[in-house]
Design an enzyme around this catalytic site. Sequence first.
Site, PDB file in Angstrom:
ATOM      1  N   GLU A 312       0.818  -1.211   0.000  1.00 14.48           N
ATOM      2  CA  GLU A 312       0.000   0.000   0.000  1.00 14.48           C
ATOM      3  C   GLU A 312       0.854   1.264   0.000  1.00 14.48           C
ATOM      4  O   GLU A 312       0.549   2.236  -0.693  1.00 14.48           O
ATOM      5  CB  GLU A 312      -0.953  -0.005   1.196  1.00 14.48           C
ATOM      6  CG  GLU A 312      -1.935  -1.165   1.214  1.00 14.48           C
ATOM      7  CD  GLU A 312      -2.862  -1.196   0.003  1.00 14.48           C
ATOM      8  OE1 GLU A 312      -3.002  -0.156  -0.679  1.00 14.48           O
ATOM      9  OE2 GLU A 312      -3.442  -2.259  -0.262  1.00 14.48           O
ATOM     10  N   HIS A 399      -6.126  -5.187 -10.344  1.00 16.34           N
ATOM     11  CA  HIS A 399      -5.576  -6.289  -9.557  1.00 16.34           C
ATOM     12  C   HIS A 399      -5.324  -7.526 -10.421  1.00 16.34           C
ATOM     13  O   HIS A 399      -4.504  -8.379 -10.059  1.00 16.34           O
ATOM     14  CB  HIS A 399      -6.519  -6.647  -8.404  1.00 16.34           C
ATOM     15  CG  HIS A 399      -6.614  -5.590  -7.347  1.00 16.34           C
ATOM     16  ND1 HIS A 399      -7.502  -4.541  -7.423  1.00 16.34           N
ATOM     17  CD2 HIS A 399      -5.909  -5.411  -6.195  1.00 16.34           C
ATOM     18  CE1 HIS A 399      -7.358  -3.758  -6.357  1.00 16.34           C
ATOM     19  NE2 HIS A 399      -6.399  -4.266  -5.599  1.00 16.34           N
TER      20      HIS A 399
END
Length: 661
Positions: A312, A399
Amino acid sequence: MNRLKSGVGTGALLALAVAVAPAAPALAGQSGNPASGEKLIVKTVVTDKDGSTHVRYERTYDGLRVVGGDLVSHRDPKGAVRSVTYNHGRKSAAPNTMTPAISASAARTTGLAASHARQEKAAPGELVIFMTDQGARLAYEVVTEGVQADQTPSRVHTIVDAKTGAVLESWDDIKHGTGNGIFVGTVALGTTGSPGSYSLKDARGNYTTDLGNGTTGTGTTFTDADDVWGTGSQSNRQSAAVDAHYGAEMTYDFYNNVLGRAGIWGNGQGARSRVHYGNNYVNAFWDGTQMTYGDGASNQNPLVELDVAGHEMSHGVTENTANLTYSGEPGGLNEATSDIFGTAVEWYANNGNDNPDFLIGELININGNGTPLRYMDKPSKDGASKDCWSSTLGSLDPHYSSGPLNHWYFLASNGSGARTINGVSYNSPTCNGATVTGIGHQKVEKIWYRALSTYLTSSSNYAAARTGAIKAAKDLYGTGSAECTAVADAFSAISVAATSETCGTDSPTPPPSGASWVTNGGFESGQTGWTGTSGPITNNTGRPAHTGSWKLWLGGNGRTASEYEQQAFTVPATATAPTLTYWIRIDTSETTKAYAYDTMTVSLNGTTVKSYSNLSANNAYQQVTVDLSAYKGKSVTLKFTANEDASYQTSFVVDDVSAQG
């Protein structure tokens, strides 16, 4: 001239644009004066050890932000421009119209509808210029804030066409992952304070706060009397903070110690991590300024695993370098970059409670059966990601379109086929059936970081990733190096086709055999021997050369423009079969097959001998021969001239010009 072609080059734009870098320079117009309305704003400057610089710019046009108008200029230690990496091609930021047909409030309504969040709020759209592969368009950017169904905050950017009201592109600033546990065990932490009053804040400014299961604000910084934090149990609120703080410190240290980047922003500033977000929140996210972790199902499994933190926070590094748009192929590259550097952080930390591997989220058990969230050796094992690039890849969620670049990272690092690494078994196939030899993940991470920070732009696709990575490998390890070969082979192994950037020699291509009467017919010496418009003779990688890296690229502007290059030479009176030869490649964005909107001519002493247009597009080089017998004993001026209309580019690329016989 105003054209801004795709790829890398040394055209007139940057001849002025970087002459005074890093100050905001003027763009060059056809006359050499600043192009009306266009300005560059320095975003970042990367300086190599030898003094070479890489200056990343944003653009404005008539005071409006140009979304997708970013570019990077590359200069040698003396300040001379070596090349330029453009986003969406070397195009002007001037749209066909500066008068919107829809209102800002109408654009706001469209943006609200596109966000699909709850508790939405959006200001009227901001008028911007939006760059596409087809050129500049007047648009509104609408930023809609809200909350997704799973409590994740949402900040959606929607680009609305100011003429038609159509949504041109949309992406969310909030990038998030998934997990459910505390993993790092007993570790050393950086803290500040003195006995009786310690804070979970280190010397670099990484600090961790408790949101108390709220969803707003910065939270309260954790404090402790004896500097011993947590118990390793989720029931102790400090335990989740230990994992989060450790993750922030390891991520900072990896970037600082391995890649030479002082944290997410490159300025030595640490990051805030917020824990205990929301209720039953099974997620974690980066919002552009901080990390946030939920406590998982029933608030029993804080999502604070190490590679989640590295993943992240690496979105923050991408945001502050290439700023890859989180949609289409750039979105897949963005997500894979976080997987790559999240994995790199895990290897750097080498924590015994979270053994490093090439699996993503292997400890969070998101599938309920102990399998990882993603696999880097064969991404398709997750049931949704792709192993290989294809023309439809950009239609997938980032993703899943990240799969091929994750696959590339594994192949370049470890090679293809079956192997066991750190106790984990892998079996990585190739999409082209070839065998790839790896060079180790540390080298690949350095190469990919340099590509990200130096050569990629916000709309870079997989082809641009290949070009940038090969350039980076040559920068770090040299032309023809095993490292560059592994990078190129791994891209071929995920079906990303070769571009004009190769691992081969950077020296000029030798001239054709025989004594050509044309000077520098292969253009490898730049403007030498030729006179005409500044810019078309280029090593810009937006179009391939026939041989070498330089060529004559006329057109490609997508706006009204006229360009030429010419050279005079003498045809000997004793020539037996004098012949002019050249190779030409033509591609176009024109959609009609009925009219020649863009044209090119080849002339000798003012007489046209060959003509081309957008109707001649072939997307491949073809050799052309012209008889010079009528010019024996005479001086000949050879001239290539192109004219484009106001919209849709046509590129006429000429290379390997020769006259002999």
